[in-house]
Design an enzyme around this catalytic site. Structure first.
Site, PDB file in Angstrom:
ATOM      1  N   ASN A   1      29.403  23.788 -70.368  1.00 39.31           N
ATOM      2  CA  ASN A   1      28.671  22.652 -69.801  1.00 39.31           C
ATOM      3  C   ASN A   1      28.495  21.536 -70.827  1.00 39.31           C
ATOM      4  OD1 ASN A   1      28.011  22.939 -66.954  1.00 39.31           O
ATOM      5  ND2 ASN A   1      26.964  24.808 -67.586  1.00 39.31           N
TER       6      ASN A   1
ATOM      7  N   ASN B   1      17.767  20.842 -66.880  1.00 40.63           N
ATOM      8  CA  ASN B   1      18.462  22.110 -67.039  1.00 40.63           C
ATOM      9  C   ASN B   1      19.401  22.307 -65.852  1.00 40.63           C
ATOM     10  OD1 ASN B   1      18.977  24.738 -68.150  1.00 40.63           O
ATOM     11  ND2 ASN B   1      17.621  25.613 -66.605  1.00 40.63           N
TER      12      ASN B   1
ATOM     13  N   HIS C   1      21.089  25.445 -63.582  1.00 38.67           N
ATOM     14  CA  HIS C   1      20.891  26.869 -63.310  1.00 38.67           C
ATOM     15  C   HIS C   1      21.893  27.331 -62.251  1.00 38.67           C
ATOM     16  CE1 HIS C   1      18.732  30.635 -63.201  1.00 38.67           C
ATOM     17  NE2 HIS C   1      18.798  30.583 -61.884  1.00 38.67           N
TER      18      HIS C   1
END
Length: 187
Positions: free
Chosen positions: A15, A105, A107
């Site tokens: 990422n 973030n 997930h």
């Protein structure tokens, strides 16, 4: 003036790469923060000339002391945004209070389903027909912050945990840079 951002990662950095490979990204990634000295992501940052800060929590007497050291590095680099990208630590108040509303973030599930560790494994074991990816603001909980964007990933007949993981990661690599760009341009 372009905004400055840091990426926090603990592993291979897929990422991290997805974010920095977007030529049209609306900010400069000026720092990688990593808690694992041998992580592949550190090599990837070094190859691209991105400063790295590697520090292990066990070298500090408390989580607060660990996060204070990180905050100092972030402030030295004039970081305005933090993107968690496979950072396998729960962020505490010392760091969160300084960057609240500017820390996101990614997930590997459709939150609120399957928060925390091993989300892909748990979704696969649960036999769901779809899972996905969520980008959210970080708050004091574990994967409980306000959701910014989600994208579904179907669980296909004949999927293994590995094939499902690969499709989820492909979706992450598309969605995360899109969300980063949108957020930076809005602020």
């Amino acid at each position: 003036m372009r905004k400055k951002a840091a990426v926090f990662a603990s592993g291979t950095g897929s990422n991290f790469e997805a974010i920095i490979n977007k030529a049209d990204l609306a900010c400069d990634i000026v720092l990688l923060v990593c808690d694992k000295p041998g992580a592949v992501v550190v090599d990837k940052a070094n190859l691209r000339g991105i400063s790295t800060f590697v520090c292990q929590p066990k070298e500090f007497h408390s989580k607060e002391a660990y996060e204070k050291q990180i905050v100092e590095k972030l402030q030295e680099a004039k970081v305005e945004w933090i993107f968690l990208a496979g950072y396998m630590r729960i962020v505490g108040p010392t760091l969160l209070n300084v960057f609240e509303g500017r820390m996101i973030n990614i997930h590997p599930s459709l939150l609120p389903k399957f928060p925390g560790k091993d989300a892909i494994e748990r979704a696969y074991q649960a036999g769901v027909d779809k899972t996905g990816v969520t980008v959210h603001f970080v708050d004091k909980g574990v994967d409980t912050g306000p959701i910014i964007a989600q994208r579904e990933v179907p669980v296909l007949q004949g999927d293994t945990k590995e094939t499902l993981k690969q499709r989820i990661q492909q979706t992450e690599h598309q969605l995360y840079p899109e969300v980063v760009k949108q957020l930076i341009l809005k602020k």
